[in-house]
Design a protein around this motif. Structure first.
Motif, PDB file in Angstrom:
ATOM      1  N   ARG A  75      18.794  49.207 -14.126  1.00 53.13           N
ATOM      2  CA  ARG A  75      18.449  49.319 -12.709  1.00 53.13           C
ATOM      3  C   ARG A  75      18.287  50.787 -12.312  1.00 53.13           C
ATOM      4  O   ARG A  75      17.328  51.153 -11.609  1.00 53.13           O
ATOM      5  N   GLU A  76      19.197  51.641 -12.762  1.00 55.91           N
ATOM      6  CA  GLU A  76      19.133  53.066 -12.427  1.00 55.91           C
ATOM      7  C   GLU A  76      17.877  53.725 -12.983  1.00 55.91           C
ATOM      8  O   GLU A  76      17.331  54.660 -12.380  1.00 55.91           O
ATOM      9  N   ARG A  77      17.391  53.238 -14.121  1.00 52.87           N
ATOM     10  CA  ARG A  77      16.235  53.864 -14.772  1.00 52.87           C
ATOM     11  C   ARG A  77      14.926  53.171 -14.461  1.00 52.87           C
ATOM     12  O   ARG A  77      13.904  53.382 -15.128  1.00 52.87           O
ATOM     13  N   GLY A  78      14.937  52.335 -13.442  1.00 51.14           N
ATOM     14  CA  GLY A  78      13.700  51.740 -12.963  1.00 51.14           C
ATOM     15  C   GLY A  78      13.189  50.546 -13.719  1.00 51.14           C
ATOM     16  O   GLY A  78      11.997  50.218 -13.638  1.00 51.14           O
ATOM     17  N   HIS A  79      14.083  49.875 -14.458  1.00 52.22           N
ATOM     18  CA  HIS A  79      13.672  48.692 -15.220  1.00 52.22           C
ATOM     19  C   HIS A  79      14.327  47.419 -14.667  1.00 52.22           C
ATOM     20  O   HIS A  79      14.666  46.515 -15.418  1.00 52.22           O
ATOM     21  N   GLY A  80      14.493  47.370 -13.370  1.00 51.13           N
ATOM     22  CA  GLY A  80      15.144  46.219 -12.735  1.00 51.13           C
ATOM     23  C   GLY A  80      14.436  44.910 -12.965  1.00 51.13           C
ATOM     24  O   GLY A  80      15.056  43.844 -12.933  1.00 51.13           O
ATOM     25  N   LYS A  81      13.134  44.959 -13.249  1.00 49.25           N
ATOM     26  CA  LYS A  81      12.394  43.708 -13.486  1.00 49.25           C
ATOM     27  C   LYS A  81      12.837  43.007 -14.772  1.00 49.25           C
ATOM     28  O   LYS A  81      12.515  41.836 -14.982  1.00 49.25           O
TER      29      LYS A  81
END
Length: 357
Positions: free
Chosen positions: A349-355
């Protein structure tokens, strides 16, 4: 009559990347074929028909549960608007059942456990129901340990109280948290410590009495919405109180505080499938200790766990690794770090891969 309450909440974070927020562990086919929740329901069907089964799940998973269990009546699929741990889940089921069968017996089972010896388990469940219907008793099933396990909580057996069929029933002296390795070895050698299975059986009246005594605020909330349970206004009523009820486990809220707890020790090839590391016992190991799902070729590798159902995987010169391949993600970790997979949720989530969650 025995009613079964299947707890199908949780997000299954330890089984990423195969489990996702929209499809947690209980909705996966861990062993191939049936999903875990379907296997749980079919396991108990010989003594509990669908008419007496209730499933409690989260709003994100309700549709998938309905797909897996089309035989379940609409009012027996209970949707929690948000997770509040196991005590509110069990309380909600108990108060619903009180309106249907106030003299009933309630078995509480997680949706994501594996049990190899199903006939032995059903015999223990039947014995537990017989004990529960005679007096205000809270029963839990203790798993007879076969190794010094640090990943489970334990319960310590006290004196023997009775015998029902082939099942012996003991008082529970105390519950203990997950131990370190040395303590787990001491528990195994002692012989009176059982793994805490998280499976219970009691009368509806006994557990409601326990909520009234030990968690009065939760009990009061359930009393407040009781008129609306099993009606068209149930979901609205549940949503109202779930904003306020305390998130607390049944172990901490009730079992560790009650003085009427009994246990039936069982040996049923139980596995709570708590992480990828536990699957080497489920899938079976080759002569080098490797376990796999899919087409996996091992060469000079030892003690690895590999899931690659979509493509051929080759593992060369590796030792004690977990490798999980899915169409959109690959996870590799040391076997002794399997419990840390859940931490990937915040990292992704922190690294922009929440999907990917």
């Amino acid at each position: 009559m025995i009613h079964a309450v299947i707890m199908a909440g949780g997000s299954g974070t330890r089984f990423w990347p195969e489990s996702r927020k929209s499809r947690p562990k209980q909705l996966l086919s861990i062993t191939g074929g049936r999903t875990m929740i379907r296997a749980t329901v079919e396991r108990i069907f010989p003594i509990v028909p669908f008419a007496r089964m209730m499933v409690v799940t989260g709003a994100d998973h309700a549709d998938l549960v309905r797909e897996q269990l089309p035989e379940l009546s609409a009012d027996m699929l209970v949707v929690e608007p948000q997770g509040r741990n196991t005590a509110p889940c069990i309380a909600l089921a108990a108060y619903k059942l009180r309106k249907k069968d106030p003299q009933g017996i309630m078995a509480v089972l997680p949706a994501d456990h594996l049990i190899g010896k199903e006939e032995e388990f059903l015999a223990a469940l039947t014995a537990g129901a017989e004990v529960a219907q005679n007096g205000s008793r809270l029963l839990t099933f203790g798993i007879i340990p076969n190794r010094p396990e640090t990943g489970f909580g334990y319960l310590k057996l006290g004196s023997a109280r009775m015998e029902v069929g082939s099942s012996k029933v003991f008082a529970v002296e105390r519950f203990v948290e997950k131990p370190d390795r040395v303590t787990a070895e001491e528990y195994l050698a002692d012989g009176t410590y059982m793994w805490n299975s998280g499976m219970f059986i009691w009368s509806v009246s006994a557990i409601i009495e326990a909520f009234e005594k030990h968690l009065p605020a939760l009990s009061a909330a359930m009393d407040d919405i009781s008129p609306f349970l099993n009606t068209s206004r149930e979901a609205e009523a549940i949503a109202r109180i779930y904003e306020e009820v305390e998130a607390i486990s049944i172990d901490y809220g009730i079992m560790e505080r009650a003085d009427n707890v009994l246990s039936i020790p069982i040996d049923v090839d139980w596995n709570d499938v708590g992480s990828w590391g536990s699957l080497e016992d489920v899938w079976g190991k080759d002569e080098s200790g490797n376990a796999s799902k899919g087409t996996v070729i091992f060469h000079e590798s030892v003690g690895c766990i590999v899931s690659s159902p979509g493509k051929v995987a080759t593992i060369i010169g590796a030792e004690d690794l977990i490798v999980v391949d899915t169409p959109d993600a690959l996870m590799v970790c040391r076997k002794d770090r399997a419990q840390d997979v859940r931490r990937l949720q915040e990292i992704l989530r922190e690294r922009g891969h929440g999907k990917l969650l």
